[in-house]
Design an enzyme around this catalytic site. Structure first.
Site, mmCIF file in Angstrom:
data_model
loop_
_atom_site.group_PDB
_atom_site.id
_atom_site.type_symbol
_atom_site.label_atom_id
_atom_site.label_comp_id
_atom_site.label_asym_id
_atom_site.label_seq_id
_atom_site.Cartn_x
_atom_site.Cartn_y
_atom_site.Cartn_z
ATOM 1 N N HIS A 43 0.814 -1.222 0.000
ATOM 2 C CA HIS A 43 0.000 0.000 0.000
ATOM 3 C C HIS A 43 0.847 1.272 0.000
ATOM 4 O O HIS A 43 0.304 2.372 -0.037
ATOM 5 C CB HIS A 43 -0.916 0.008 1.220
ATOM 6 N N HIS A 75 1.721 6.809 -0.592
ATOM 7 C CA HIS A 75 0.829 6.019 0.271
ATOM 8 C C HIS A 75 -0.497 5.884 -0.460
ATOM 9 O O HIS A 75 -1.165 6.879 -0.729
ATOM 10 C CB HIS A 75 0.643 6.732 1.611
#
Length: 170
Positions: free
Chosen positions: A77, A92
């Protein structure tokens, strides 16, 4: 030139440090989300550094700078990048998507890989992220903001990958 003189020559850096401002490119196709509007207080308050987000129109994340991958957690992620010219970038993908444990994400890079601006870094399944109840905003942070004279988000509205997004001035 003697035999040992070749060892005295200093190696040239792979890419010279930029003399003017550096541009960090948009790493996804979509709509710019200003830092203060990112749906996560850590990012919205700039605690990790100046940043902005992109509400993605498609599930692809591209390299915003030339550099080297320094972080690539198993959850896929997020990615850390040491960019040429000294800029450190954290990408992110989504808010609280660490909870998905990599489900819906696929990485095209690993720690140590050299990357070029515009290279496909990872893909994400936007429907899976939405189904898990998470915002899919792709957040791009200059984690060493304090090392620069200025870090400014220069993009707004709709962006395409590779468009100028954040101007970093030494």
């Amino acid at each position: 030139m003697g035999f040992f003189d070749i060892f005295k020559k200093k190696a040239e850096p792979e890419t010279p440090a930029p003399t003017g401002p550096m541009m960090v490119a948009a790493d996804a196709k979509g709509t710019i989300v200003p830092m203060e509007s990112i749906p996560d207080d850590v990012f919205a308050q700039g605690i990790l550094g100046k940043c902005c987000g992109i509400d993605p129109a498609e599930g692809k994340v591209f390299a915003p700078v030339d550099g080297v991958i320094t972080q690539a957690p198993d959850t896929l992620h997020a990615l850390g990048i040491q960019g040429n010219g000294g800029v450190e970038v954290l990408i992110h993908v989504g808010v609280d998507t660490v909870e998905m444990k990599g489900d819906g994400f696929s990485a095209n890079v690993k720690v140590g890989d050299k990357i070029k601006k515009g290279q496909l870094l990872l893909t994400m399944d936007l429907d899976k992220i939405k189904a898990a109840g998470h915002p899919a905003v792709v957040i791009t942070v200059i984690t060493n903001t304090d090392e620069f004279a200025d870090v400014d988000v220069v993009a707004s509205g709709e962006v395409e990958p590779g468009a100028d997004m954040i101007k970093v001035t030494k």
